[in-house]
Scaffold this motif. Structure first.
Motif, PDB file in Angstrom:
ATOM      1  N   ARG A 137       0.876  -1.278  -0.115  1.00 33.84           N
ATOM      2  CA  ARG A 137      -0.102   0.085   0.023  1.00 33.84           C
ATOM      3  C   ARG A 137       0.872   1.001  -0.009  1.00 33.84           C
ATOM      4  O   ARG A 137       0.499   2.353  -0.642  1.00 33.84           O
ATOM      5  CB  ARG A 137      -0.949  -0.099   1.201  1.00 33.84           C
ATOM      6  CG  ARG A 137      -0.478  -0.195   2.636  1.00 33.84           C
ATOM      7  CD  ARG A 137      -1.434  -0.249   3.502  1.00 33.84           C
ATOM      8  NE  ARG A 137      -1.014  -0.202   5.149  1.00 33.84           N
ATOM      9  CZ  ARG A 137      -0.539  -1.428   5.554  1.00 33.84           C
ATOM     10  NH1 ARG A 137      -0.634  -2.484   4.564  1.00 33.84           N
ATOM     11  NH2 ARG A 137      -0.103  -1.262   6.713  1.00 33.84           N
ATOM     12  N   HIS A 138       2.000   1.231   0.477  1.00 33.99           N
ATOM     13  CA  HIS A 138       3.057   2.404   0.516  1.00 33.99           C
ATOM     14  C   HIS A 138       3.811   2.445  -0.630  1.00 33.99           C
ATOM     15  O   HIS A 138       4.679   3.433  -0.860  1.00 33.99           O
ATOM     16  CB  HIS A 138       3.928   2.329   1.838  1.00 33.99           C
ATOM     17  CG  HIS A 138       2.970   2.597   3.100  1.00 33.99           C
ATOM     18  ND1 HIS A 138       1.815   3.557   3.430  1.00 33.99           N
ATOM     19  CD2 HIS A 138       2.859   1.575   4.146  1.00 33.99           C
ATOM     20  CE1 HIS A 138       1.166   3.156   4.130  1.00 33.99           C
ATOM     21  NE2 HIS A 138       1.811   2.312   4.774  1.00 33.99           N
ATOM     22  N   HIS A 139       3.807   1.459  -1.400  1.00 29.19           N
ATOM     23  CA  HIS A 139       4.742   1.584  -2.911  1.00 29.19           C
ATOM     24  C   HIS A 139       4.210   2.665  -3.686  1.00 29.19           C
ATOM     25  O   HIS A 139       2.900   2.741  -3.698  1.00 29.19           O
ATOM     26  CB  HIS A 139       4.971   0.194  -3.391  1.00 29.19           C
ATOM     27  CG  HIS A 139       5.531  -0.855  -2.572  1.00 29.19           C
ATOM     28  ND1 HIS A 139       5.362  -1.008  -1.235  1.00 29.19           N
ATOM     29  CD2 HIS A 139       6.808  -1.264  -2.844  1.00 29.19           C
ATOM     30  CE1 HIS A 139       6.369  -1.908  -0.771  1.00 29.19           C
ATOM     31  NE2 HIS A 139       7.125  -2.037  -1.643  1.00 29.19           N
ATOM     32  N   HIS A 140       4.753   3.209  -4.607  1.00 25.32           N
ATOM     33  CA  HIS A 140       4.616   3.941  -5.786  1.00 25.32           C
ATOM     34  C   HIS A 140       4.432   2.808  -7.078  1.00 25.32           C
ATOM     35  O   HIS A 140       5.205   1.940  -7.038  1.00 25.32           O
ATOM     36  CB  HIS A 140       5.380   4.973  -6.057  1.00 25.32           C
ATOM     37  CG  HIS A 140       5.150   6.140  -4.990  1.00 25.32           C
ATOM     38  ND1 HIS A 140       5.784   6.063  -3.871  1.00 25.32           N
ATOM     39  CD2 HIS A 140       4.447   7.353  -5.001  1.00 25.32           C
ATOM     40  CE1 HIS A 140       5.602   7.229  -3.267  1.00 25.32           C
ATOM     41  NE2 HIS A 140       4.887   8.020  -3.818  1.00 25.32           N
ATOM     42  N   PRO A 141       3.397   3.328  -7.866  1.00 25.75           N
ATOM     43  CA  PRO A 141       3.239   2.254  -9.218  1.00 25.75           C
ATOM     44  C   PRO A 141       4.558   1.874  -9.739  1.00 25.75           C
ATOM     45  O   PRO A 141       4.838   0.603 -10.117  1.00 25.75           O
ATOM     46  CB  PRO A 141       2.546   3.149  -9.769  1.00 25.75           C
ATOM     47  CG  PRO A 141       1.457   4.010  -8.950  1.00 25.75           C
ATOM     48  CD  PRO A 141       2.656   4.496  -7.849  1.00 25.75           C
ATOM     49  N   GLY A 142       5.382   2.815  -9.666  1.00 26.87           N
ATOM     50  CA  GLY A 142       6.812   2.528 -10.464  1.00 26.87           C
ATOM     51  C   GLY A 142       7.720   1.654  -9.755  1.00 26.87           C
ATOM     52  O   GLY A 142       8.701   1.093 -10.335  1.00 26.87           O
ATOM     53  N   GLU A 143       7.385   1.319  -8.527  1.00 22.30           N
ATOM     54  CA  GLU A 143       7.951   0.283  -7.687  1.00 22.30           C
ATOM     55  C   GLU A 143       7.621  -1.158  -7.891  1.00 22.30           C
ATOM     56  O   GLU A 143       7.674  -1.958  -7.085  1.00 22.30           O
ATOM     57  CB  GLU A 143       8.180   0.574  -6.500  1.00 22.30           C
ATOM     58  CG  GLU A 143       8.991   1.895  -5.918  1.00 22.30           C
ATOM     59  CD  GLU A 143       8.633   2.531  -4.564  1.00 22.30           C
ATOM     60  OE1 GLU A 143       9.720   2.990  -4.032  1.00 22.30           O
ATOM     61  OE2 GLU A 143       7.490   2.583  -4.050  1.00 22.30           O
ATOM     62  N   LEU A 144       6.193  -1.354  -8.626  1.00 17.92           N
ATOM     63  CA  LEU A 144       5.361  -2.442  -8.683  1.00 17.92           C
ATOM     64  C   LEU A 144       5.636  -3.054 -10.030  1.00 17.92           C
ATOM     65  O   LEU A 144       5.956  -2.489 -11.195  1.00 17.92           O
ATOM     66  CB  LEU A 144       4.020  -2.157  -8.362  1.00 17.92           C
ATOM     67  CG  LEU A 144       3.484  -1.660  -7.154  1.00 17.92           C
ATOM     68  CD1 LEU A 144       2.232  -1.129  -7.053  1.00 17.92           C
ATOM     69  CD2 LEU A 144       3.871  -2.441  -5.967  1.00 17.92           C
ATOM     70  N   SER A 145       5.713  -4.429 -10.038  1.00 14.25           N
ATOM     71  CA  SER A 145       5.803  -5.085 -11.209  1.00 14.25           C
ATOM     72  C   SER A 145       4.477  -5.077 -12.262  1.00 14.25           C
ATOM     73  O   SER A 145       3.415  -4.347 -11.683  1.00 14.25           O
ATOM     74  CB  SER A 145       5.728  -6.638 -11.127  1.00 14.25           C
ATOM     75  OG  SER A 145       4.675  -7.169 -10.552  1.00 14.25           O
ATOM     76  N   GLY A 146       4.578  -5.297 -13.498  1.00 16.50           N
ATOM     77  CA  GLY A 146       3.614  -5.184 -14.518  1.00 16.50           C
ATOM     78  C   GLY A 146       2.047  -5.914 -13.825  1.00 16.50           C
ATOM     79  O   GLY A 146       0.996  -5.224 -13.918  1.00 16.50           O
ATOM     80  N   GLY A 147       1.967  -6.990 -13.301  1.00 20.04           N
ATOM     81  CA  GLY A 147       0.899  -7.772 -12.906  1.00 20.04           C
ATOM     82  C   GLY A 147       0.533  -7.041 -11.567  1.00 20.04           C
ATOM     83  O   GLY A 147      -0.724  -6.988 -11.394  1.00 20.04           O
ATOM     84  N   MET A 148       1.396  -6.541 -10.586  1.00 21.41           N
ATOM     85  CA  MET A 148       0.938  -6.028  -9.687  1.00 21.41           C
ATOM     86  C   MET A 148       0.227  -4.651  -9.962  1.00 21.41           C
ATOM     87  O   MET A 148      -0.745  -4.320  -9.339  1.00 21.41           O
ATOM     88  CB  MET A 148       2.009  -5.661  -8.767  1.00 21.41           C
ATOM     89  CG  MET A 148       2.493  -6.822  -7.794  1.00 21.41           C
ATOM     90  SD  MET A 148       3.960  -6.111  -7.079  1.00 21.41           S
ATOM     91  CE  MET A 148       4.240  -7.512  -5.859  1.00 21.41           C
ATOM     92  N   GLN A 149       0.829  -3.861 -10.779  1.00 24.23           N
ATOM     93  CA  GLN A 149       0.025  -2.638 -11.369  1.00 24.23           C
ATOM     94  C   GLN A 149      -1.190  -2.859 -11.974  1.00 24.23           C
ATOM     95  O   GLN A 149      -2.226  -2.282 -11.722  1.00 24.23           O
ATOM     96  CB  GLN A 149       0.913  -1.862 -12.557  1.00 24.23           C
ATOM     97  CG  GLN A 149       2.290  -1.356 -11.996  1.00 24.23           C
ATOM     98  CD  GLN A 149       2.823  -0.494 -13.007  1.00 24.23           C
ATOM     99  OE1 GLN A 149       2.753  -0.017 -13.988  1.00 24.23           O
ATOM    100  NE2 GLN A 149       4.151  -0.320 -12.860  1.00 24.23           N
ATOM    101  N   LYS A 150      -1.483  -4.076 -12.730  1.00 28.35           N
ATOM    102  CA  LYS A 150      -2.585  -4.494 -13.046  1.00 28.35           C
ATOM    103  C   LYS A 150      -3.741  -4.627 -12.107  1.00 28.35           C
ATOM    104  O   LYS A 150      -4.829  -4.313 -11.913  1.00 28.35           O
ATOM    105  CB  LYS A 150      -2.378  -5.608 -13.894  1.00 28.35           C
ATOM    106  CG  LYS A 150      -3.761  -6.236 -15.111  1.00 28.35           C
ATOM    107  CD  LYS A 150      -3.947  -4.774 -15.937  1.00 28.35           C
ATOM    108  CE  LYS A 150      -2.948  -5.059 -17.213  1.00 28.35           C
ATOM    109  NZ  LYS A 150      -3.054  -3.912 -18.102  1.00 28.35           N
ATOM    110  N   ARG A 151      -3.105  -5.519 -10.937  1.00 29.75           N
ATOM    111  CA  ARG A 151      -4.056  -5.691  -9.841  1.00 29.75           C
ATOM    112  C   ARG A 151      -4.453  -4.407  -8.888  1.00 29.75           C
ATOM    113  O   ARG A 151      -5.693  -4.111  -8.527  1.00 29.75           O
ATOM    114  CB  ARG A 151      -3.341  -6.780  -8.817  1.00 29.75           C
ATOM    115  CG  ARG A 151      -3.739  -8.139  -9.281  1.00 29.75           C
ATOM    116  CD  ARG A 151      -2.300  -9.155  -8.718  1.00 29.75           C
ATOM    117  NE  ARG A 151      -2.047  -8.996  -7.256  1.00 29.75           N
ATOM    118  CZ  ARG A 151      -0.800  -9.465  -6.882  1.00 29.75           C
ATOM    119  NH1 ARG A 151      -0.203 -10.065  -7.737  1.00 29.75           N
ATOM    120  NH2 ARG A 151      -0.806  -9.455  -5.472  1.00 29.75           N
TER     121      ARG A 151
END
Lengths: 264, 258
Positions: A137-151
């Motif tokens: 929850r405290h991560h920015h979108p740029g720190e997430l993988s493609g699949g996580m961004q989709k979720r």
């Protein structure tokens, strides 16, 4: 077009031109409530334009879009009602880089509802929890993988508890395993949250498995509409050409690799 | 011959109308904007804190040059004692609002146009609209509000560091008595000079921020290009048009105050 009371969305005579080129040439479609409805079609068929017309991002040249029995205008009450009761999951996720995952999910609640701060936080965390994203929850979108961004994008889409979610090419650019995972995620949360899912994609095998109904859009028109079983068994030439494209490619490759000289 | 002129005129009038509507919508959305304070603080940080070093460096060197050039001109007439008057009035009436605004256009304005352009091209603005969020109110209004605070504040800072630069070159390096310099500064600046300085800075801020926001917000919508080229073209247009408008409006505002 005949409209059933169970249809959440009906489209009739929808047309859109870009610079004299007709992209949509009179779409007729009815989307039943509570189902996963997939519009298949090759690239450039007008799938994303159709979705953007529905979402109100592009204004169609002609035609009527009915949402839950009311015709959608450009800036009227029915469009505002549609926006409250629907959500869009964009091809590139459209997450805000400067906001954390929690802030991204909270955004529609903060800006469009009168809920208090604690309620917004609780609902946003619940949405993240449903998508197994609470720990990020405290991560920015740029720190997430493609699949996580989709979720995360799906968590933001379902936080307002929409009745209809529009998915624009949700598996574009993903490998086969991730494509399966995305369709499984849509099917799972569609069942949990009980929204109607309208997906536009060109991924035939995954869509057939995950959808309740499919339609085929080609050259700006709906050429086929039915169940996945109907689609698989259809002898309609456009359907079979699109559906059996892999077999056609296999045949082409075999002929190229055969010892026979290539035609000049 | 007449047709192209007519087409260009219509395009210009249409563009001005569209721009006016955009600005009007931005201000009208302010009372309805939620969580405005957070976005206002962020905009103040982007325009203010981030651009502070550039404004200070340019301010110091402008003061140094004014002190140097002013000393050599005034010494021809034996009026070195008026150096403080010349440096302070040049800074307060013209140099500080204009140069600080141009620096802000170059740094904060270009960043704003590029950010909004990327948000347009990655469908973040479309996402806001589909969520029922007023995209202009959410993205543009806090920046416009912030410009009303930041541009005058940066101009004031520019004056302070510029006066110090003038004293370094005039007093410390060229020998004008420090007391004479600062006394001339004190006597020269009147209340209406400060009004001119802050009015100019506020108007430049509003103009530059609205032009940069408009260009970024519409990147790839009104023109044939899309993607990275649209963002680059929008950023270039934003900086060029804002700079021209700052200088044009400077002349118009100055003609009212002189």
């Amino acid at each position: 077009m005949h409209t059933e009371p169970s249809d959440i969305l009906t489209i009739s005579g929808l047309k859109k031109n870009f610079g004299g080129r007709e992209v949509l040439t009179g779409i007729e479609l009815a989307v039943p409530r509570g189902m996963i409805f997939t519009v298949l079609g090759p690239s450039g068929a007008g799938k994303s334009v159709l979705l953007k017309c529905l979402a109100g991002i592009i204004t169609p040249d002609a035609g009527v879009i009915m949402f839950d029995g009311s015709a959608l205008g450009e800036n009227d009450f029915s469009r505002r009602d549609f926006r409250k009761r629907s959500a869009v999951l964009f091809q590139g996720n459209a997450l805000f880089d400067s906001l954390t995952a929690l802030e991204n999910v909270s955004l529609p609640l903060e800006q469009t509802t009168q809920l208090d701060k604690d309620e917004i936080r609780a609902r946003s965390l619940d949405s993240l929890r449903q998508l197994e994203m609470e720990d990020f929850r405290h991560h920015h979108p740029g720190e997430l993988s493609g699949g996580m961004q989709k979720r995360l994008a799906l968590a933001r889409a379902i936080v307002t508890q929409p009745e209809l979610v529009l998915f624009d090419e949700p598996t574009a650019g993903l490998d086969p395993l991730r494509r399966n995972a995305v369709f499984a995620m849509i099917a799972k949360y569609q069942r949990l949250a009980r929204f109607t899912a309208l997906i536009v994609t060109h991924d035939v095998p995954e869509a057939i498995v995950a959808s309740d109904r499919v339609a085929l859009l080609e050259n700006g028109q709906i050429r086929f509409e039915g169940t996945p079983a109907d689609f698989t068994s259809s002898s309609h030439p456009v359907v079979s050409m699109f559906r059996d494209s892999e077999a056609a490619l296999r045949s082409t490759i075999l002929s190229i690799r055969s010892p026979e000289p290539l035609p000049s | 011959m007449i047709r192209p002129i007519g087409r260009i005129s219509l395009d210009v009038i249409g563009g001005l109308g569209d721009f006016s509507l955009f600005c009007g919508k931005s201000f009208l959305s302010l009372p309805r904007s939620r969580k405005l304070w957070q976005r206002f603080v962020r905009a103040v940080h982007e325009q203010g804190a981030v651009c502070l070093p550039v404004v200070m460096v340019v301010g110091v060197f402008t003061g140094l040059v004014l002190g140097l050039q002013g000393y050599h001109v005034l010494s021809r007439f034996g009026s070195e004692g008026l150096l403080g008057t010349m440096v302070s009035l040049s800074l307060v009436r013209e140099m500080a609002p204009v140069l600080a605004s141009l620096m802000l256009v170059g740094q904060a304005g270009s960043a704003l146009a590029a950010e909004l352009g990327i948000q347009r091209n990655t469908e973040q603005i479309a996402a806001l609209e589909t969520m029922g969020i007023d995209s202009i109110g959410y993205l543009v209004a806090p920046r416009l509000l912030a410009s009303l605070l930041v541009y005058p504040a940066q101009a004031a800072l520019f004056v302070v560091v510029g006066l110090w630069g003038g004293s370094v070159s005039g007093s410390m390096l060229l020998g004008v008595d420090s007391g004479v310099y600062w006394s001339a500064v004190d006597r020269a600046i009147e209340f209406h000079d400060l009004i001119e300085c802050f009015s100019k800075a506020s108007i430049f801020g509003l103009l530059a921020t609205s032009i940069c926001s408009y260009q970024g917000f519409h990147a790839g919508l009104n023109h044939a290009t899309s993607g990275a080229r649209a963002v680059s073209a929008a950023t270039t247009r934003a900086v060029v048009l804002s700079s021209i408008m700052v200088l044009m409006s400077d002349y118009i505002i100055s003609s009212f105050f002189v």
